[in-house]
Each structure stands twice: as structure tokens, then as C-alpha cells.
Write a protein that holds these residues in place. Structure first.
Motif, short mmCIF file in Angstrom:
data_model
loop_
_atom_site.label_atom_id
_atom_site.label_comp_id
_atom_site.label_asym_id
_atom_site.label_seq_id
_atom_site.Cartn_x
_atom_site.Cartn_y
_atom_site.Cartn_z
N CYS A 184 0.42 -8.10 2.78
CA CYS A 184 1.03 -7.76 4.06
C CYS A 184 0.75 -6.31 4.40
CB CYS A 184 2.53 -8.03 4.03
SG CYS A 184 3.47 -6.88 2.99
N LEU A 185 0.86 -5.98 5.67
CA LEU A 185 0.50 -4.64 6.11
C LEU A 185 1.37 -3.57 5.44
CD1 LEU A 185 -1.54 -3.62 8.47
CD2 LEU A 185 0.59 -2.88 9.51
N ALA A 186 2.64 -3.88 5.22
CA ALA A 186 3.53 -2.90 4.59
C ALA A 186 3.04 -2.55 3.19
CB ALA A 186 4.95 -3.44 4.53
N ARG A 187 2.59 -3.54 2.43
CA ARG A 187 2.09 -3.25 1.08
C ARG A 187 0.81 -2.44 1.13
NH1 ARG A 187 3.22 -4.82 -3.93
NH2 ARG A 187 4.73 -6.39 -3.28
N ARG A 188 -0.02 -2.66 2.14
CA ARG A 188 -1.25 -1.88 2.27
C ARG A 188 -0.95 -0.45 2.72
NH1 ARG A 188 -4.82 -5.67 6.04
NH2 ARG A 188 -2.89 -6.88 6.27
N LEU A 189 0.13 -0.28 3.47
CA LEU A 189 0.50 1.06 3.93
C LEU A 189 1.18 1.87 2.83
CD1 LEU A 189 0.82 3.15 6.22
CD2 LEU A 189 2.90 1.95 6.92
N TRP A 190 1.92 1.23 1.96
CA TRP A 190 2.72 1.94 0.96
C TRP A 190 1.91 2.98 0.17
CZ3 TRP A 190 7.90 2.03 -0.16
CH2 TRP A 190 8.25 2.73 -1.34
N PRO A 191 0.75 2.63 -0.45
CA PRO A 191 0.04 3.62 -1.27
C PRO A 191 -0.56 4.75 -0.44
CG PRO A 191 -1.27 1.64 -1.07
CD PRO A 191 0.07 1.33 -0.46
N ARG A 192 -0.46 4.68 0.87
CA ARG A 192 -0.90 5.78 1.73
C ARG A 192 0.26 6.68 2.12
NH1 ARG A 192 -4.53 1.81 1.79
NH2 ARG A 192 -6.70 2.47 2.13
N LEU A 193 1.45 6.29 1.71
CA LEU A 193 2.65 7.08 1.95
C LEU A 193 3.23 7.66 0.68
CD1 LEU A 193 4.50 4.71 4.48
CD2 LEU A 193 3.09 6.70 5.03
N SER A 194 3.07 6.96 -0.44
CA SER A 194 3.71 7.37 -1.68
C SER A 194 2.80 7.06 -2.86
CB SER A 194 5.05 6.63 -1.86
OG SER A 194 5.63 6.94 -3.12
N GLY A 195 2.82 7.96 -3.85
CA GLY A 195 2.08 7.73 -5.09
C GLY A 195 2.86 6.91 -6.09
N ARG A 196 4.13 6.62 -5.78
CA ARG A 196 4.95 5.80 -6.68
C ARG A 196 4.67 4.32 -6.45
NH1 ARG A 196 10.88 8.66 -5.74
NH2 ARG A 196 10.27 10.80 -6.28
N PRO A 197 4.77 3.51 -7.49
CA PRO A 197 4.62 2.06 -7.29
C PRO A 197 5.70 1.53 -6.37
CG PRO A 197 4.52 2.64 -9.63
CD PRO A 197 4.99 3.86 -8.90
N ALA A 198 5.37 0.49 -5.63
CA ALA A 198 6.31 -0.09 -4.67
C ALA A 198 7.10 -1.21 -5.33
CB ALA A 198 5.56 -0.62 -3.47
N ASP A 199 8.40 -1.00 -5.53
CA ASP A 199 9.26 -2.09 -5.99
C ASP A 199 9.59 -2.97 -4.80
OD1 ASP A 199 12.20 -1.26 -5.00
OD2 ASP A 199 11.08 0.53 -5.61
N ALA A 200 10.06 -4.17 -5.08
CA ALA A 200 10.29 -5.16 -4.02
C ALA A 200 11.31 -4.67 -2.99
CB ALA A 200 10.74 -6.48 -4.64
#
Length: 434
Positions: free
Chosen positions: A211-227
Motif C-alpha cells: 500500500c502507498l502508506a507502507r511505501r511512504l513510511w521509509p521516506r519519512l522515518s528510518g525506524r521500522p514500521a509497526d502495524a
């Protein structure tokens, strides 16, 4: 029927000499039927929504009763007259009413709770839900956007990068001038993931089918994305997709009125969004919350703002008398993110402390700031989320505007300069030495 855009008022009478079958209404009768002021009736005429005919003797205008009644049915309800100088657009995208807002008649907060950003974008564009839809960036557009963004100075902000990414994607799309709904939506479905993919990575790259949110996350934060955190980001994108006629949306509609292609429409929106009173407002709230967390309380931070005459960011909204419904949803989700707890408490402290000075409620900028501070994102992260999300709304408004009369937004300037004739200016003399 001729178009009459005269703005005169006075003792207007129905057209006595009209012996045709069409019933004519005076301006006052028309205003009463539509539930607006007489000035707004002439605004409808200037926008091509009503035809008018000059009354005998040139005193006022008359209107076809059937056409007026049809306009009243299209608007669906009697609208209060806007303040003088306000623009009014007929739109089927977003309604803000009684401290709630709706996308095509459906509560926007409920849509965002149950569906992802791409699904909500499709609903806004077409009125149809496409469960599980994913947007895909065209390879050529994405490559061009990444090359262009990589050439920018390192200190460039995210909106700088998004603006040049839009320009690069436009240049890579030879069909960008296809303004048919199908063509515009094809461009939009490719542009939004291109914007995300052109931003530099700070974490691990997601898959193209995420999903777009998961693709955007690593461009906003270096931390892993929890659910839980990812759910907040996806919901924020869905909530922010449109909000009626915000300043950036007005700019987008002006561009679309001139039949600018959808990439240019998005560029117009981005140009306005960067202002500190619009998309950049969440960055101010981010910096304030970071300081509150660092200093251990909101009181000294709020006091500093008040002492220097600055408004406290993240508080108040001109369209809501209670807490921004978008903030309500995001705060509830942030409560499920353990690492957000201290920042969420800091935000509540800001609201409570500022309430001693003015009873203002939290808005969505404060909620975005909680997300960005808690998840180790930069101050401009909220602006990035806002820009990517609102692209869907700008496209939706462009689709509406392409169907309207072109170039209908042409206000008249009120000249305030020196009256002519003025003498021809001569060359400027040398600057005297001091």
C-alpha cells in the motif's frame, strides 16, 4: 439567450412585455427561490450557471423560472449567501457540515477507518469503491523524477522535491494533455506513487505492490514500521485527501479552469501548500511538541509563544467549533502506539495549557505532529503526508473543473494606482553618494 453579468440592483419588475410561454422571475424572486442574496444571483450568471435577460427600460434583469428551479434542485438545499467577494463552487466531492465532513455523502472519518488511502482516493474520484486497489508508478516517469530530485541541493525540502518530481513526471508523460476523465485518472494513478518513489529513502524500501502508506513510511522515518504506526499513517493519508475549498484546492481549480494538464494542476496546489498557514503548519506544531517533550511541560513553551505574539500551532480551525474530526481519529489511533504515549500526553498538555488563554481545540496539524515526533520523522514529515494525500483531492477537483465552462474564474481588479494620463517616465539618475 444572452448572458447578462450586470451587477445593478433596484426596483426590478418582471418583464411585462414578455408574452412567451417561459415564466420570468425578478432578481429578488430568483434570490428568494435559491435562498441567496441578489448579489449571488449575478455571481451565478457570471459563472454561466444561470442565463438572464435585461428587463424593459434596462432596470435589472429577469430569469427563466424553469432554469432557476433546475439550479435550486441541483444545489439540493437553500444555501446561505457567502460573504462579499467569496467564490462559490458547486462540487460533489466534500461537504463540511455540523463539525463533520463527508466524501461524496459518506462520513470521511468512517471511510478512513475502514479503507486505505488508495481506496478512498478512488471513491473521491469516481464514487466507486475498489477494494485492494494499488497505484503503480510508470517506470519511465519514476526514473525521470528520481534523477531530477537527486540533482537538487542536499538542503532541499520535501515540497521542493515533490514539485520537481511532478515536473519530471509530466515531461515523461506524452499523454498528459488528455483531459478526458479516463486520461486524467490514468495520470493520477501513476503520479501519486511517482511522488512517493522520488523521495529519498531513510529506511528499508517497501515492495512495489505494498500500500502507498507502507511505501511512504521509509521516506519519512528510518525506524521500522509497526502495524499500529503504519495504520496511523495510512489513515492520515485517507483523512487528508480533500477538505473542500482550501487555498491549495482553489489554486488547483484555477489551473484546471485554464485546462492545464493534471500535473500542472498538482504543481499549482503544491505551490500554495508550502505556505506556513497551510501544509507547513504541521512542521510548526512538530517543533513545538519536540520542545514541550524536551522541557517536560507545555507551560513554558506556550508562554513563549504568547509572549512573542505567536499563535500556538496545532490549535483551532475556522470550520470546526469542536476538535477537528481528523484529529479525533488520529489521536485515537495514536493511543494504540506505545512509543507515542509521551508525545500524545505533551499534545494534551498543550491544549489544556493554551485553553487558559483561549479555548481552542486541537486540529489535524497537532495530530500529525504527534505522529512525526513519536516516530522519529523530520519536522516536514507532516507537510509531506499532506502533499501526497491532497494530490488525490486536487485531481478530483480538476475533474470537476474540466467539465465546467473554461476560464470562468476571472475576477476584476480594483485599480488603486495613479490615474492616467501620467507623464512618460525618464531614465533613473545615478544614485547619489553618501
Amino acid at each position: 439567450m444572452t448572458r447578462d453579468v450586470a451587477h445593478g440592483t433596484g426596483s426590478e419588475q418582471a418583464e411585462a412585455g414578455d408574452t412567451g410561454q417561459a415564466r420570468r422571475l425578478t432578481t429578488r424572486e430568483t434570490a428568494g427561490l435559491l435562498g441567496v442574496k441578489p448579489e449571488t444571483v449575478y455571481a451565478y450568471v457570471s459563472r454561466g450557471q444561470l442565463g438572464s435577460r435585461r428587463a424593459p427600460g434596462g432596470r435589472g434583469s429577469t430569469f427563466d423560472a424553469a432554469e432557476v428551479e433546475a439550479l435550486a434542485r441541483r444545489t439540493g438545499r437553500r444555501e446561505p449567501s457567502p460573504a462579499a467577494g467569496d467564490l462559490v463552487f458547486r462540487t460533489g466531492i466534500t461537504l463540511i457540515e455540523r463539525d463533520r465532513y463527508y466524501f461524496r455523502g459518506v462520513d470521511a472519518t468512517e471511510l478512513a477507518r475502514h479503507y486505505g488511502y488508495e481506496e478512498v482516493a478512488e471513491w473521491i474520484w469516481t464514487g466507486e469503491l475498489r477494494p485492494g486497489v494499488r497505484f503503480e508508478a510508470p517506470a519511465e516517469s519514476l526514473a525521470a523524477a528520481r534523477r531530477t530530485v537527486a540533482a537538487l541541493p542536499v538542503h532541499s525540502g520535501s515540497t521542493d522535491r515533490l514539485r520537481v518530481a511532478v515536473a519530471a513526471a509530466a515531461a515523461a508523460d506524452p499523454l498528459r494533455f488528455d483531459l478526458s476523465p479516463r486520461g486524467v485518472l490514468s495520470s493520477a494513478r501513476g503520479l501519486i506513487p511517482t511522488l512517493v518513489g522520488a523521495l529519498p529513502l531513510t529506511g528499508e524500501e517497501a515492495r512495489d505492490d505494498d500500500c502507498l502508506a507502507r511505501r511512504l513510511w521509509p521516506r519519512l522515518s528510518g525506524r521500522p514500521a509497526d502495524a499500529a504506526s503504519l495504520s496511523v499513517l495510512d489513515t492520515a493519508l485517507a483523512l487528508l485527501a480533500d477538505h473542500d475549498m482550501a487555498a491549495s484546492t482553489l489554486a488547483a481549480r484555477v489551473a484546471a479552469s485554464a485546462h492545464a494538464h493534471p500535473y500542472a494542476v498538482v504543481s499549482a496546489g503544491l505551490g500554495v501548500l508550502e505556505g506556513p498557514l497551510h501544509g507547513a503548519a504541521s512542521g510548526l506544531a512538530h517543533r513545538m511538541l519536540s520542545e514541550v517533550v524536551e522541557r517536560g511541560g507545555a507551560a513554558p513553551v506556550v508562554a513563549d509563544h504568547l509572549r512573542t505574539g505567536r499563535r500556538v500551532p496545532g490549535l483551532g480551525h475556522r470550520l470546526y467549533t469542536v476538535e477537528d474530526p481528523r484529529a479525533q481519529v488520529l489521536f485515537a489511533l495514536l493511543a494504540e502506539v506505545p512509543r507515542a504515549a509521551p508525545v500524545l500526553e505533551a499534545a494534551r498538555d498543550v491544549v489544556a495549557t493554551a485553553a487558559r488563554h483561549a479555548p481552542l481545540h486541537a486540529n489535524v496539524d497537532l495530530a500529525l505532529a504527534v505522529l512525526s515526533v513519536a516516530c522519529g520523522m523530520p519536522a516536514e514529515a507532516g507537510e509531506t503526508v499532506f502533499a501526497v494525500s491532497r494530490t488525490a483531492g486536487w485531481i478530483a477537483h480538476a475533474l470537476e473543473e474540466y467539465a465546467e465552462r473554461p476560464l470562468r474564474m476571472r475576477p476584476s481588479g480594483q485599480y488603486a494606482g495613479p490615474r492616467p494620463p501620467q507623464p512618460l517616465p525618464g531614465p533613473a539618475g545615478p544614485t547619489p553618494a553618501h
